[in-house]
Design an enzyme around this catalytic site. Structure first.
Site, PDB file in Angstrom:
ATOM      1  N   GLU A 205     -41.721  18.128 -16.392  1.00  0.00           N
ATOM      2  CA  GLU A 205     -41.733  19.471 -15.934  1.00  0.00           C
ATOM      3  C   GLU A 205     -43.022  19.723 -15.382  1.00  0.00           C
ATOM      4  O   GLU A 205     -43.232  20.978 -15.362  1.00  0.00           O
ATOM      5  CB  GLU A 205     -41.152  20.451 -16.916  1.00  0.00           C
ATOM      6  CG  GLU A 205     -39.781  20.255 -17.340  1.00  0.00           C
ATOM      7  CD  GLU A 205     -38.917  21.452 -18.109  1.00  0.00           C
ATOM      8  OE1 GLU A 205     -39.450  22.650 -17.978  1.00  0.00           O
ATOM      9  OE2 GLU A 205     -38.066  20.952 -18.814  1.00  0.00           O
ATOM     10  N   GLY A 206     -43.534  18.889 -14.818  1.00  0.00           N
ATOM     11  CA  GLY A 206     -44.846  18.836 -13.915  1.00  0.00           C
ATOM     12  C   GLY A 206     -45.931  18.474 -14.763  1.00  0.00           C
ATOM     13  O   GLY A 206     -46.198  19.162 -15.703  1.00  0.00           O
ATOM     14  N   THR A 207     -46.440  17.464 -14.315  1.00  0.00           N
ATOM     15  CA  THR A 207     -47.810  16.991 -15.221  1.00  0.00           C
ATOM     16  C   THR A 207     -49.041  18.026 -15.290  1.00  0.00           C
ATOM     17  O   THR A 207     -48.821  19.100 -14.495  1.00  0.00           O
ATOM     18  CB  THR A 207     -48.372  15.633 -14.342  1.00  0.00           C
ATOM     19  OG1 THR A 207     -48.897  16.166 -13.252  1.00  0.00           O
ATOM     20  CG2 THR A 207     -47.534  14.682 -14.100  1.00  0.00           C
TER      21      THR A 207
ATOM     22  N   LEU B  49     -34.072  16.394 -10.609  1.00  0.00           N
ATOM     23  CA  LEU B  49     -34.942  16.526  -9.271  1.00  0.00           C
ATOM     24  C   LEU B  49     -35.581  15.118  -9.068  1.00  0.00           C
ATOM     25  O   LEU B  49     -35.907  14.641  -8.098  1.00  0.00           O
ATOM     26  CB  LEU B  49     -36.039  17.525  -9.677  1.00  0.00           C
ATOM     27  CG  LEU B  49     -37.083  18.027  -8.754  1.00  0.00           C
ATOM     28  CD1 LEU B  49     -36.575  18.432  -7.325  1.00  0.00           C
ATOM     29  CD2 LEU B  49     -37.947  18.700  -9.031  1.00  0.00           C
TER      30      LEU B  49
ATOM     31  N   GLY C 187     -41.736  12.061  -7.780  1.00  0.00           N
ATOM     32  CA  GLY C 187     -42.092  12.614  -8.989  1.00  0.00           C
ATOM     33  C   GLY C 187     -42.628  14.113  -8.738  1.00  0.00           C
ATOM     34  O   GLY C 187     -41.986  15.061  -8.624  1.00  0.00           O
TER      35      GLY C 187
ATOM     36  N   ARG D 181     -54.663  14.084 -50.630  1.00  0.00           N
ATOM     37  CA  ARG D 181     -55.574  12.994 -50.787  1.00  0.00           C
ATOM     38  C   ARG D 181     -56.807  13.220 -51.231  1.00  0.00           C
ATOM     39  O   ARG D 181     -57.677  14.254 -50.682  1.00  0.00           O
ATOM     40  CB  ARG D 181     -55.376  12.394 -49.176  1.00  0.00           C
ATOM     41  CG  ARG D 181     -56.160  11.181 -48.670  1.00  0.00           C
ATOM     42  CD  ARG D 181     -55.597  10.054 -49.345  1.00  0.00           C
ATOM     43  NE  ARG D 181     -56.421   9.003 -48.610  1.00  0.00           N
ATOM     44  CZ  ARG D 181     -56.136   7.591 -49.369  1.00  0.00           C
ATOM     45  NH1 ARG D 181     -55.208   7.394 -50.196  1.00  0.00           N
ATOM     46  NH2 ARG D 181     -56.854   6.711 -48.835  1.00  0.00           N
TER      47      ARG D 181
ATOM     48  N   GLU E 153     -51.699  17.680 -14.005  1.00  0.00           N
ATOM     49  CA  GLU E 153     -52.309  17.785 -12.650  1.00  0.00           C
ATOM     50  C   GLU E 153     -51.443  18.854 -11.752  1.00  0.00           C
ATOM     51  O   GLU E 153     -51.905  19.758 -10.898  1.00  0.00           O
ATOM     52  CB  GLU E 153     -52.434  16.576 -12.203  1.00  0.00           C
ATOM     53  CG  GLU E 153     -53.230  15.619 -12.722  1.00  0.00           C
ATOM     54  CD  GLU E 153     -52.915  15.016 -14.010  1.00  0.00           C
ATOM     55  OE1 GLU E 153     -51.678  15.109 -14.186  1.00  0.00           O
ATOM     56  OE2 GLU E 153     -53.893  14.616 -14.603  1.00  0.00           O
TER      57      GLU E 153
HETATM   58  N1  CAA Z   1     -40.906  29.719  -6.780  1.00  0.00           N
HETATM   59  C1  CAA Z   1     -40.531  30.209  -5.721  1.00  0.00           C
HETATM   60  N2  CAA Z   1     -40.849  29.175  -4.596  1.00  0.00           N
HETATM   61  C2  CAA Z   1     -41.788  28.195  -4.645  1.00  0.00           C
HETATM   62  C3  CAA Z   1     -42.415  28.138  -6.055  1.00  0.00           C
HETATM   63  C4  CAA Z   1     -42.053  29.004  -7.218  1.00  0.00           C
HETATM   64  N3  CAA Z   1     -42.527  28.828  -8.233  1.00  0.00           N
HETATM   65  N4  CAA Z   1     -43.299  27.304  -5.866  1.00  0.00           N
HETATM   66  C5  CAA Z   1     -43.220  26.813  -4.479  1.00  0.00           C
HETATM   67  N5  CAA Z   1     -42.241  27.482  -4.014  1.00  0.00           N
HETATM   68  C6  CAA Z   1     -41.942  27.244  -2.491  1.00  0.00           C
HETATM   69  C7  CAA Z   1     -43.114  27.432  -1.675  1.00  0.00           C
HETATM   70  O1  CAA Z   1     -43.183  29.142  -1.356  1.00  0.00           O
HETATM   71  C8  CAA Z   1     -42.857  26.770  -0.309  1.00  0.00           C
HETATM   72  O2  CAA Z   1     -41.817  27.280   0.242  1.00  0.00           O
HETATM   73  P1  CAA Z   1     -41.908  27.957   1.826  1.00  0.00           P
HETATM   74  O3  CAA Z   1     -42.488  26.785   2.849  1.00  0.00           O
HETATM   75  O4  CAA Z   1     -40.577  28.299   2.279  1.00  0.00           O
HETATM   76  O5  CAA Z   1     -42.920  29.065   1.961  1.00  0.00           O
HETATM   77  C9  CAA Z   1     -42.008  25.435  -1.071  1.00  0.00           C
HETATM   78  O6  CAA Z   1     -41.521  25.859  -2.260  1.00  0.00           O
HETATM   79  C10 CAA Z   1     -42.873  24.259  -0.996  1.00  0.00           C
HETATM   80  O7  CAA Z   1     -43.850  24.459  -1.932  1.00  0.00           O
HETATM   81  P2  CAA Z   1     -45.220  23.964  -1.562  1.00  0.00           P
HETATM   82  O8  CAA Z   1     -45.944  23.876  -0.033  1.00  0.00           O
HETATM   83  O9  CAA Z   1     -46.348  24.591  -2.493  1.00  0.00           O
HETATM   84  O10 CAA Z   1     -44.931  22.560  -1.897  1.00  0.00           O
HETATM   85  P3  CAA Z   1     -45.834  21.145  -2.359  1.00  0.00           P
HETATM   86  O11 CAA Z   1     -45.218  19.880  -1.830  1.00  0.00           O
HETATM   87  O12 CAA Z   1     -47.188  21.465  -2.207  1.00  0.00           O
HETATM   88  O13 CAA Z   1     -45.452  20.912  -4.014  1.00  0.00           O
HETATM   89  C11 CAA Z   1     -45.757  21.392  -6.217  1.00  0.00           C
HETATM   90  C12 CAA Z   1     -45.735  21.750  -4.845  1.00  0.00           C
HETATM   91  C13 CAA Z   1     -46.231  22.723  -6.967  1.00  0.00           C
HETATM   92  C14 CAA Z   1     -46.725  20.319  -6.364  1.00  0.00           C
HETATM   93  C15 CAA Z   1     -44.157  20.912  -6.556  1.00  0.00           C
HETATM   94  O14 CAA Z   1     -43.640  19.931  -5.787  1.00  0.00           O
HETATM   95  C16 CAA Z   1     -44.062  20.606  -7.963  1.00  0.00           C
HETATM   96  O15 CAA Z   1     -43.699  21.375  -8.904  1.00  0.00           O
HETATM   97  N6  CAA Z   1     -43.980  19.263  -8.438  1.00  0.00           N
HETATM   98  C17 CAA Z   1     -43.384  18.704  -9.768  1.00  0.00           C
HETATM   99  C18 CAA Z   1     -42.199  18.875  -9.816  1.00  0.00           C
HETATM  100  C19 CAA Z   1     -41.694  18.789 -11.287  1.00  0.00           C
HETATM  101  O16 CAA Z   1     -42.255  19.631 -12.021  1.00  0.00           O
HETATM  102  N7  CAA Z   1     -41.115  17.855 -11.736  1.00  0.00           N
HETATM  103  C20 CAA Z   1     -40.499  17.876 -13.136  1.00  0.00           C
HETATM  104  C21 CAA Z   1     -39.146  16.897 -13.076  1.00  0.00           C
HETATM  105  S1  CAA Z   1     -37.937  18.115 -14.074  1.00  0.00           S
HETATM  106  C22 CAA Z   1     -38.064  17.326 -15.416  1.00  0.00           C
HETATM  107  O17 CAA Z   1     -39.292  16.893 -16.017  1.00  0.00           O
HETATM  108  C23 CAA Z   1     -37.050  17.925 -16.405  1.00  0.00           C
HETATM  109  C24 CAA Z   1     -36.601  17.088 -17.552  1.00  0.00           C
HETATM  110  O18 CAA Z   1     -35.796  16.316 -17.679  1.00  0.00           O
HETATM  111  C25 CAA Z   1     -37.212  17.348 -18.890  1.00  0.00           C
END
Ligand code: CAA
Length: 382
Positions: free
Chosen positions: A363-365, A125, A131, A268, A367
């Site tokens: 998997e999401g900070t 992703l 990010g 210790r 924040e």
């Molecule tokens: N389930 C289903 N749908 C969801 C959802 C959920 N849990 N969370 C959000 N959505 C949907 C929303 O309903 C919305 O859809 P609609 O517009 O159709 O209603 C859409 O997703 C967009 O949601 P937001 O408007 O809330 O989006 P946003 O731009 O405000 O961002 C955020 C929300 C929570 C910040 C999100 O972008 C996010 O989680 N960011 C962090 C990403 C992340 O965790 N990255 C980690 C990378 S993977 C990793 O680290 C793996 C590894 O290798 C270890």
């Protein structure tokens, strides 16, 4: 309300503990130092069924619940967080999503070998400019009829070099914003797909984290997960479950540091007695034990909700937020208890402190977890 585990839970917990203590602990410091991918150990995790724990046995998995998964994650993370992130990504970000949303053909072709641990998977992703702001995907998947033409770069991908199957989020229709994003199954070896150099990381150094480059990669339409434009929701739903795994990882790192500190404090001596007899240390241990127990209860509750098909987005975000902050704090305390010994690489707490940091980022900070939690709370109130 019952707090007891089943016999199966206890058996899985013991199996994971024995494996971690006997097979992961020897060599963990060296693998971290050399950034050496734990190939042998991952093979053993596959043999023991740790790579597809929750997948239905008809697709080669263990058919276990999320509680079993978090118990195993905690034990493995106490010793080797590099191995546990490999396990977590394969279980919760790759197998879970494929089982839940994949077609039967995709399951037979990809899920079966992934769940058996014959191959491992990656979840793609993050990008150089996307990010936390995950909807801003720059990678494109242009619709060409019976295939998508994939172009772009993904960053910080766990299992990036060793995976065989990659779930790649990409934008197919910019005008639709996040509703134009697709998730495509990409195989290693598809022409135009290259793996960038391995990242030289602060912690979880034995796991392989890479950037990935896609240049005109032709991905068949049959490799799209779900309906057209389902990719972003797929990523969010998958990450929601994934966060329980990372919360369990953070819990394991914290409890590993605590157990080492408890043991060390009884050996210790300072000022004529074991340091465990000094109130300064006793209070640190008491605080560590208390916060770790609180984190454990939150992780288990999120897993329990998921197992019952109840909403768990808020609880998984809370568990990850809290457990990762406990991990950072508890490992710092562990280094403090160990004093000078805690600051050198011969002692495990030094590595655990470095490993803890990533649980507040991937998997999401922390924040992002607060964004998810606050939105849920406000929706509940309105
Ligand atoms: N389930 C289903 N749908 C969801 C959802 C959920 N849990 N969370 C959000 N959505 C949907 C929303 O309903 C919305 O859809 P609609 O517009 O159709 O209603 C859409 O997703 C967009 O949601 P937001 O408007 O809330 O989006 P946003 O731009 O405000 O961002 C955020 C929300 C929570 C910040 C999100 O972008 C996010 O989680 N960011 C962090 C990403 C992340 O965790 N990255 C980690 C990378 S993977 C990793 O680290 C793996 C590894 O290798 C270890």
């Amino acid at each position: 309300m019952y707090f007891n585990f089943t016999e199966e839970h206890l058996m899985v917990q013991k199996m994971a503990r024995d494996f971690a203590q006997n097979e992961l602990k020897p060599g963990v410091i060296e693998r971290d130092e050399k950034q050496q991918f734990p190939a042998e150990q991952v093979k053993r995790m596959a043999e023991l069924g740790f790579l597809g724990m929750m997948v239905d046995p008809k697709y080669g998995g263990g058919g276990m619940d999320t509680i079993s998964y978090v118990l195993a994650m905690e034990e493995i993370s106490k010793v080797d967080a590099s191995c546990s992130v490999i396990m977590s990504v394969n279980n919760s970000l790759v197998c879970w999503g494929l089982e839940k949303f994949g077609t039967e053909e995709q399951k037979q072709k990809y899920l079966v070998p992934l769940a058996k641990g014959e191959i491992i998977g990656a979840f793609c992703l993050s990008e150089p400019e996307a990010g936390s702001d995950a909807t801003s995907q720059k990678t494109t998947a242009e619709d060409k009829g019976d295939y998508y033409l994939l172009n772009g770069t993904k960053n910080w991908i766990t299992n990036g070099g060793t995976a065989s199957v990659y779930l790649v989020m990409a934008q197919s229709n910019k005008e639709l914003g996040h509703r134009g994003i697709n998730c495509l199954i990409v195989e290693k070896g598809m022409p135009g797909f290259t793996v960038g150099p391995k990242e030289n990381k602060m912690g979880i150094r034995a796991s392989d984290t890479h950037s990935l480059m896609f240049e005109n990669v032709k991905v068949p339409k049959s490799n799209r997960i779900g309906e057209e434009g389902f990719g972003f929701k797929f990523a969010m739903k998958t990450l929601s479950g994934g966060r329980i795994g990372i919360a369990a990882q953070a819990l394991g790192i914290a409890s590993g540091a605590y157990e080492l500190s408890l043991e060390y404090s009884k050996q210790r001596k300072a000022f004529g007695k074991e340091i465990s007899k000094h109130q300064a240390i006793q209070f640190k241990l008491a605080d560590m034990a208390t916060r770790i127990e609180a984190a454990r209860l939150m992780v288990l509750k999120a897993a329990w909700l998921k197992d019952r098909g109840l909403p768990f987005d808020k609880e998984s975000a809370m568990a990850k937020l809290f457990a990762s902050e406990v991990a950072m704090w508890a490992t710092t305390e562990a280094v403090q208890i160990h004093g000078g010994y805690g600051y050198v690489k011969e002692y495990h707490v030094e590595r655990l402190m470095r490993d803890a940091k990533i649980t507040q980022i991937y998997e999401g900070t922390s924040e992002v977890q607060r964004i998810v939690i606050s939105r849920q709370i406000l929706n509940e109130i309105n």
